[in-house]
Design a protein around this motif. Structure first.
Motif, mmCIF file in Angstrom:
data_model
loop_
_atom_site.group_PDB
_atom_site.id
_atom_site.type_symbol
_atom_site.label_atom_id
_atom_site.label_comp_id
_atom_site.label_asym_id
_atom_site.label_seq_id
_atom_site.Cartn_x
_atom_site.Cartn_y
_atom_site.Cartn_z
ATOM 1 N N LEU B 110 0.814 -1.225 0.000
ATOM 2 C CA LEU B 110 0.000 0.000 0.000
ATOM 3 C C LEU B 110 0.847 1.275 0.000
ATOM 4 N N ILE B 114 0.385 4.258 -2.712
ATOM 5 C CA ILE B 114 -0.109 5.581 -2.309
ATOM 6 C C ILE B 114 1.038 6.601 -2.297
ATOM 7 N N TYR B 116 4.228 6.485 -0.871
ATOM 8 C CA TYR B 116 5.106 6.667 0.291
ATOM 9 C C TYR B 116 6.249 5.661 0.198
ATOM 10 N N GLU B 122 3.933 7.252 7.376
ATOM 11 C CA GLU B 122 2.617 6.727 6.964
ATOM 12 C C GLU B 122 2.681 5.244 6.619
ATOM 13 N N ALA B 197 -14.135 2.977 -5.265
ATOM 14 C CA ALA B 197 -14.133 1.769 -4.431
ATOM 15 C C ALA B 197 -12.804 1.389 -3.810
ATOM 16 N N ARG B 198 -11.702 1.506 -4.495
ATOM 17 C CA ARG B 198 -10.512 0.813 -4.012
ATOM 18 C C ARG B 198 -9.675 1.667 -3.071
ATOM 19 N N GLY B 199 -9.703 2.984 -3.279
ATOM 20 C CA GLY B 199 -9.178 3.887 -2.255
ATOM 21 C C GLY B 199 -7.710 4.254 -2.299
ATOM 22 N N THR B 200 -6.953 3.850 -3.349
ATOM 23 C CA THR B 200 -5.539 4.231 -3.342
ATOM 24 C C THR B 200 -5.254 5.491 -4.172
ATOM 25 N N TYR B 201 -6.137 6.464 -4.082
ATOM 26 C CA TYR B 201 -5.905 7.739 -4.775
ATOM 27 C C TYR B 201 -4.881 8.567 -4.006
ATOM 28 N N ILE B 202 -4.265 9.513 -4.691
ATOM 29 C CA ILE B 202 -3.453 10.526 -4.024
ATOM 30 C C ILE B 202 -3.996 11.909 -4.397
ATOM 31 N N GLU B 546 -11.803 11.873 0.500
ATOM 32 C CA GLU B 546 -12.954 11.002 0.258
ATOM 33 C C GLU B 546 -14.294 11.769 0.269
#
Lengths: 150, 550
Positions: B110, B114, B116, B122, B197-202, B546
């Protein structure tokens, strides 16, 4: 709505925080649980994804919750859960029911129970079981707090 | 004897039901549409073979994208894998290739997804957990060591940091002396579904879309054989949506990307052939087969009607399939082998180009090597023993399969229209439309499971008290610390002046429309890290937050 999940209007609703620490975006379970608890008459705050331990503790304090449910599927629970508990204690949020969900291998549960997590709800859980658990286990509000809220 | 389906329903079937009611009052598809007891010629009354199906390798590609399908070449068996550090993942890839896997699929951890580095605060607790940790070219060199990148194809599940990871892959391939014009693979690069849905945006959507069109434009000449995007329904389906919504939300995102690329000056036919798709395969067997067939027909029509495509290559929808992770159960985990087998069979009958079969232990933890091997064997049995690939699109002409294909198509088109009416996928995401639809569907499934209306074997029926806990895979907890030391050493030995220059160029380009890809390749070749590049872009573009829908 079944009898055991029907809200009782005469009671002060239980306040619950559903939180997602870590970096994973798998929020299906967290959102389903948040909604089921809300449908059962509880006041539910959902943090959204990617919350730091401090951010979660901050919301718990601000909302005066009686229970905190943590959902995680990234495998970072052994690192993050102790930090969440420490962040809660640092803010004096001590008398709060802790439970967790997501992908948590059974062999990790004893260490998390030591930290104060009382129950784990993995894939396949019936949300009515979570509702019942929170109802039975959430600490009571002290009288002043209950009066202030009602 | 009945003369029509109508007669049969009134007489023979109706009388039987009156005597003995069926198992349920109503049988439903995943989207809640009624499934009839029987399909017959009447259901295909207006149906025209040439218009609806055509022939394999020809418009509208309902029967398959290649003229020979699996008779020519089997689907690519591509197991998504990666964990720990680059060396450990490199060993797993070599193991899978030795076992007969035919393509790689890289899972990144992750922090890498994302933006990092492994030593960022993080990243604590997340390094190497759900995939491999890649912070710099030094890691990519180890990951691909001894694997000839010009001989295999590699799929990379990476989105907000996709251009950077592509640059790293290209840099490693150049070091191997590979001919870039032959380099094959697929970049997921699908940011819109991350917001859904998946949530790994920056970054916010606009600069994210610009990065995607930069990849399209750069790859056209530099990496002509590389699939520049894998527009994915998988994660939305996993989050709870129905089969028809899966197609519709994915194609609505595709429309947004295509329109952005056209606006940036590209011709649809010049990049349309490099768009790939990615679907889930869940357990409702016939509906899933119908979904895959419908998806090809819809895409071919979109290509022609929306964008005036003249090139058949840009009209054929090629896709990867993964069996449904959300259908796996923690209870009686071995049962998951059976679920996965049936889902894999549906994907093959639906004409997938590549396939990942889930391991039975994935509802419990990261899969072990034994479980991954069994999952791969499942595909090999379907491919080599069942004969289902010997005839192209073998379920075509079945009344029910054609009726379901038409219905999934109609439902998906209605949703695409709704999203068009909301101003397109991006506007709809910003309004929380897809997120809300998915949550509602997930909640409906949960309630149906709890009421017993929907049966999940081992969960709400046929339960057992003996809990089996298969062995679970663990990532070395000391890895985060080791990675931090490696990164500190890298930062000390590289040419930091070159790194600063490369980062300055990226910072400037963030505010122009210069193609970012050559700058990223230059930066990663100087061993600039993923976190450093994203750090600069975070400062220039800001971060997305979000859209809360509950």
């Amino acid at each position: 709505m079944t009898a055991e999940t029907a809200p009782d209007a005469a009671e002060v609703p239980i306040r619950v925080l559903i939180a997602k620490p870590g970096l994973d975006g798998h929020d299906r379970g967290a959102k389903v649980v948040a909604r089921a608890l809300r449908d059962a008459g509880m006041e539910v705050t959902y943090t959204g994804i990617r919350q730091t331990p401090d951010a979660i503790a901050e919301v718990a304090l601000r909302e005066g919750v009686q229970a905190v449910g943590i959902s995680i599927l990234s495998g970072a629970h052994l690192e993050l859960f102790p930090r969440i508990v420490a962040a809660l204690h640092a803010r004096g949020v001590d008398d709060v029911l802790l439970f967790a969900g997501g992908i948590i291998p059974p062999e990790d549960m004893p260490a998390l129970r030591e930290l104060g997590f009382e129950a784990f709800f993995g894939p396949g859980t019936n949300t009515n079981d979570i509702v019942t658990f929170v109802r039975q286990s959430a600490p009571n509000l002290d009288d002043a707090e209950a009066t202030a809220r009602s | 004897m009945s003369k029509s389906k109508h007669d049969w329903r009134e007489n023979t079937h109706g009388k039987a039901v009156a005597r003995n009611p069926e198992r349920k009052p109503r049988f439903e598809s995943s989207s809640g549409a009624e499934v009839e007891p029987l399909y017959a010629p009447e259901d295909l009354a207006e149906w025209n073979y040439h218009e609806k199906l055509g022939y394999p390798g020809e418009y509208p590609f309902t029967r398959g994208v290649q003229p020979t399908m699996y008779r020519g070449r089997l689907w690519t068996m591509r197991q998504y894998a990666g964990f720990g550090d680059a060396a450990e993942s490199n060993r797993r890839y070599k193991f899978l290739l030795e076992q007969g896997q035919t393509g790689l699929s890289v899972a990144f951890d992750l922090p890498t997804q994302i933006g990092y580095d492994s030593d960022a605060p993080e990243a604590e607790g997340e390094v190497g957990k759900v995939g491999v940790a890649i912070s710099s070219l030094a890691d990519m060199e180890v990951l691909t060591d001894g694997i000839p990148l010009d001989k295999i194809t590699t799929s990379m599940t990476i989105n907000s940091t996709a251009p950077i990871l592509l640059a790293l892959y290209v840099a490693a391939a150049k070091q191997q002396g590979a001919d870039l014009s032959k380099l094959g693979g697929t970049l997921q690069n699908d940011i819109l579904k991350e917001y859904i849905a998946r949530g790994t945006y920056i970054f916010p959507p606009r600069p994210s879309l610009r990065l995607i069109t930069d990849v399209f434009a750069w790859c056209k000449d530099a990496l002509p054989e590389f699939n520049t995007i894998s527009i994915s329904g998988y994660h939305m389906r996993e989050a709870g949506c129905t089969a028809a919504q899966e197609i519709a939300f994915t194609y609505a995102n595709a429309i947004e990307y295509v329109d952005a690329a056209i606006k940036a000056g590209l011709e649809f036919d010049a990049f349309g052939g490099r768009l790939a798709f990615f679907w889930a395969c869940h357990s409702n067997f016939l509906e899933e087969v119908a979904k895959f067939r419908a998806s090809r027909r819809i895409w071919a029509k979109l290509a022609r009607d929306r964008w005036g495509s003249k090139d058949p290559r840009a009209q054929m929808e090629r896709f990867h399939t993964q069996t449904g992770g959300a259908t796996l159960t923690a209870q009686q985990p071995l049962t998951n082998v059976v679920r996965t087998t049936l889902q894999a069979m549906a994907a093959v009958l639906g004409g997938t180009q590549s396939l990942h079969t889930n391991s039975f232990d994935e509802a419990l933890a990261l899969p072990t090597e034994e479980a991954v091997e069994l999952a791969l064997r499942t595909q090999q049995v379907i491919a080599y023993e069942t004969g289902v690939g010997d005839t192209i699109d073998p379920l075509a002409g079945s009344y029910v399969v054609e009726a379901l294909t038409d219905r999934v198509e109609a439902e998906a088109l209605a949703y695409i229209q709704r999203i068009d009416d909301l101003g397109g996928a991006l506007a709809a995401i910003e309004a929380g439309f897809q997120q809300r639809e998915i949550q509602d569907a997930a909640f409906r499934i949960q309630r149906q499971t709890e009421s017993g209306e929907r049966v999940v074997v081992g969960v709400n029926m046929f339960t057992s008290d003996d809990e089996i806990h298969p062995p679970t895979l663990r990532v070395d907890p000391a890895m985060g610390k080791r990675r931090a030391q490696e990164l500190a050493a890298l930062r000390a030995r590289r040419d930091n002046e070159a790194v600063r220059t490369a980062l300055d160029k990226i910072r400037t380009a963030a505010h122009t429309d210069e193609n970012m890809m050559p700058l990223l390749v230059e930066a990663v070749e100087a061993y600039t890290t993923v976190g450093e590049i994203c750090g600069v872009l975070r400062e220039e573009w800001g971060e997305f937050h979000e859209v809360m829908t509950l």
